[in-house]
Design an enzyme around this catalytic site. Sequence first.
Site, PDB file in Angstrom:
ATOM      1  N   ASP A 164     -27.774  10.990 -32.116  1.00 34.80           N
ATOM      2  CA  ASP A 164     -28.366  12.308 -32.358  1.00 34.80           C
ATOM      3  C   ASP A 164     -28.639  12.929 -30.991  1.00 34.80           C
ATOM      4  OD1 ASP A 164     -29.926  14.517 -32.802  1.00 34.80           O
ATOM      5  OD2 ASP A 164     -31.527  13.453 -33.877  1.00 34.80           O
TER       6      ASP A 164
ATOM      7  N   TRP B  36     -38.021  11.604 -33.824  1.00 34.31           N
ATOM      8  CA  TRP B  36     -36.741  11.940 -34.453  1.00 34.31           C
ATOM      9  C   TRP B  36     -36.025  10.692 -34.951  1.00 34.31           C
ATOM     10  CZ3 TRP B  36     -36.736  16.346 -36.467  1.00 34.31           C
ATOM     11  CH2 TRP B  36     -37.338  17.435 -35.834  1.00 34.31           C
TER      12      TRP B  36
ATOM     13  N   LYS C  23     -31.228  23.660 -29.522  1.00 36.43           N
ATOM     14  CA  LYS C  23     -31.932  23.193 -28.340  1.00 36.43           C
ATOM     15  C   LYS C  23     -31.127  23.508 -27.080  1.00 36.43           C
ATOM     16  CE  LYS C  23     -34.977  21.082 -31.070  1.00 36.43           C
ATOM     17  NZ  LYS C  23     -34.531  19.947 -31.860  1.00 36.43           N
TER      18      LYS C  23
HETATM   19  C1  PLP Z   1     -34.819  19.294 -33.209  1.00 34.01           C
HETATM   20  C2  PLP Z   1     -34.278  17.951 -33.443  1.00 34.01           C
HETATM   21  C3  PLP Z   1     -33.863  17.524 -34.726  1.00 34.01           C
HETATM   22  C4  PLP Z   1     -33.994  18.402 -35.954  1.00 34.01           C
HETATM   23  O1  PLP Z   1     -33.028  19.385 -35.899  1.00 34.01           O
HETATM   24  P1  PLP Z   1     -32.794  20.414 -37.094  1.00 34.01           P
HETATM   25  O2  PLP Z   1     -31.579  21.125 -36.588  1.00 34.01           O
HETATM   26  O3  PLP Z   1     -34.006  21.288 -37.163  1.00 34.01           O
HETATM   27  O4  PLP Z   1     -32.563  19.656 -38.336  1.00 34.01           O
HETATM   28  C5  PLP Z   1     -33.333  16.264 -34.864  1.00 34.01           C
HETATM   29  N1  PLP Z   1     -33.190  15.432 -33.811  1.00 34.01           N
HETATM   30  C6  PLP Z   1     -33.576  15.802 -32.557  1.00 34.01           C
HETATM   31  C7  PLP Z   1     -33.391  14.846 -31.431  1.00 34.01           C
HETATM   32  C8  PLP Z   1     -34.114  17.067 -32.352  1.00 34.01           C
HETATM   33  O5  PLP Z   1     -34.490  17.422 -31.115  1.00 34.01           O
END
Ligand code: PLP
Length: 348
Positions: free
Chosen positions: A160, A90, A184
């Site tokens: 993030d 990521w 998540k």
């Molecule tokens: C799943 C995830 C993403 C991508 O998320 P989207 O909502 O599908 O754009 C980005 N960063 C992390 C750490 C993730 O777990």
Amino acid sequence: MMPEAVLTQAREEMLDWRGSGMSVMEMSHRGKEFMSIAGKAEEDLRELLAIPANYKVLFLQGGASAQFAMVPMNLLRGKGKADYVNTGQWSKKAIAEARRFCDVNVAATSEDGEFTSIPDQAGWRTDPDAAYLHYTPNETIGGVEFHWVPETGDVPLVADMSSTLLSRPLDVSRYGVIYAGAQKNIGPAGLTVVIVREDLMGEVLPGAPTLFDYQVLADSDSMYNTPPTYSWYLAGLVFEWLKQRGGLQAMAEINRRKAGKLYDLIDDSGFYHNPVDTESRSWMNVPFTLSDPGLDGVFLEEAKAAGLLTLKGHRSVGGMRASIYNAMPEEGVDALVSFMRDFEQRHG
Ligand SMILES: *Cc1c(COP(=O)(O)O)cnc(C)c1O
């Protein structure tokens, strides 16, 4: 997973939300019913995370992936460079997107060690003139997590937190921007939560779409256009559920215990393996491999028959991954642990 209590409540309110005669899906986002749902969700999230008054909370669409672009668009503010820490898949995506907008200085990377550790901050090569420093506190695919907050002085820290927000208490005041795709650890897909310090808004990159301007979104209470109303409502129910469970301190204790049970089993066994440094292991995502990858298919089939679902590892790394977010009850982890013990006895 979603908490079962939340899904049950949503089912009960599905056709007629609290005597309004409407489903939440049918409400105008500007009507008083939805405004009350939206306001309560923000209030509860602020309470759970103790978000200071000088931060805005935005409820957006586009996922964390849209934030990979919105962060540089909003935070560069005339500067041409930003620091990024690369700890996995990521981080790499965030870096690739940022490169469309500025010079990216990769201040530290754990790629040499195949992303199985977090680089010690003493060795980071940060740029004091960077517009911000971006990192990924929990790498969802690799199962690698920071259990500390980087120190960046006056350089705004951006995180993030897609797979870790709400898993434990957090000092929001250490951050410039925190963002998370909801699917998540917060609620259903379709919603992205962004927490942004007020003084960092208002200087968006020229030419950026209006909808990508944090200031516009904050000024319109995330309703510059139609927000993802049903996902926002469900996230609000999850916030209420977290408060009933004792808030984030209580969740942290449960999450630490849940992860500990899995790592103990893996470390005590010669059959299962997790490659991540012990001090950087994720509480939320526990990847593991079997000593004989030929057994992966059998493992997944037998797990499914035992009611243990979605254990297949990410397609980029293979093996298994147990994602044990807030909504996964401790009994779910106990069931997985006993299944894994039994599987090892029969096949190991
Ligand atoms: C799943 C995830 C993403 C991508 O998320 P989207 O909502 O599908 O754009 C980005 N960063 C992390 C750490 C993730 O777990």
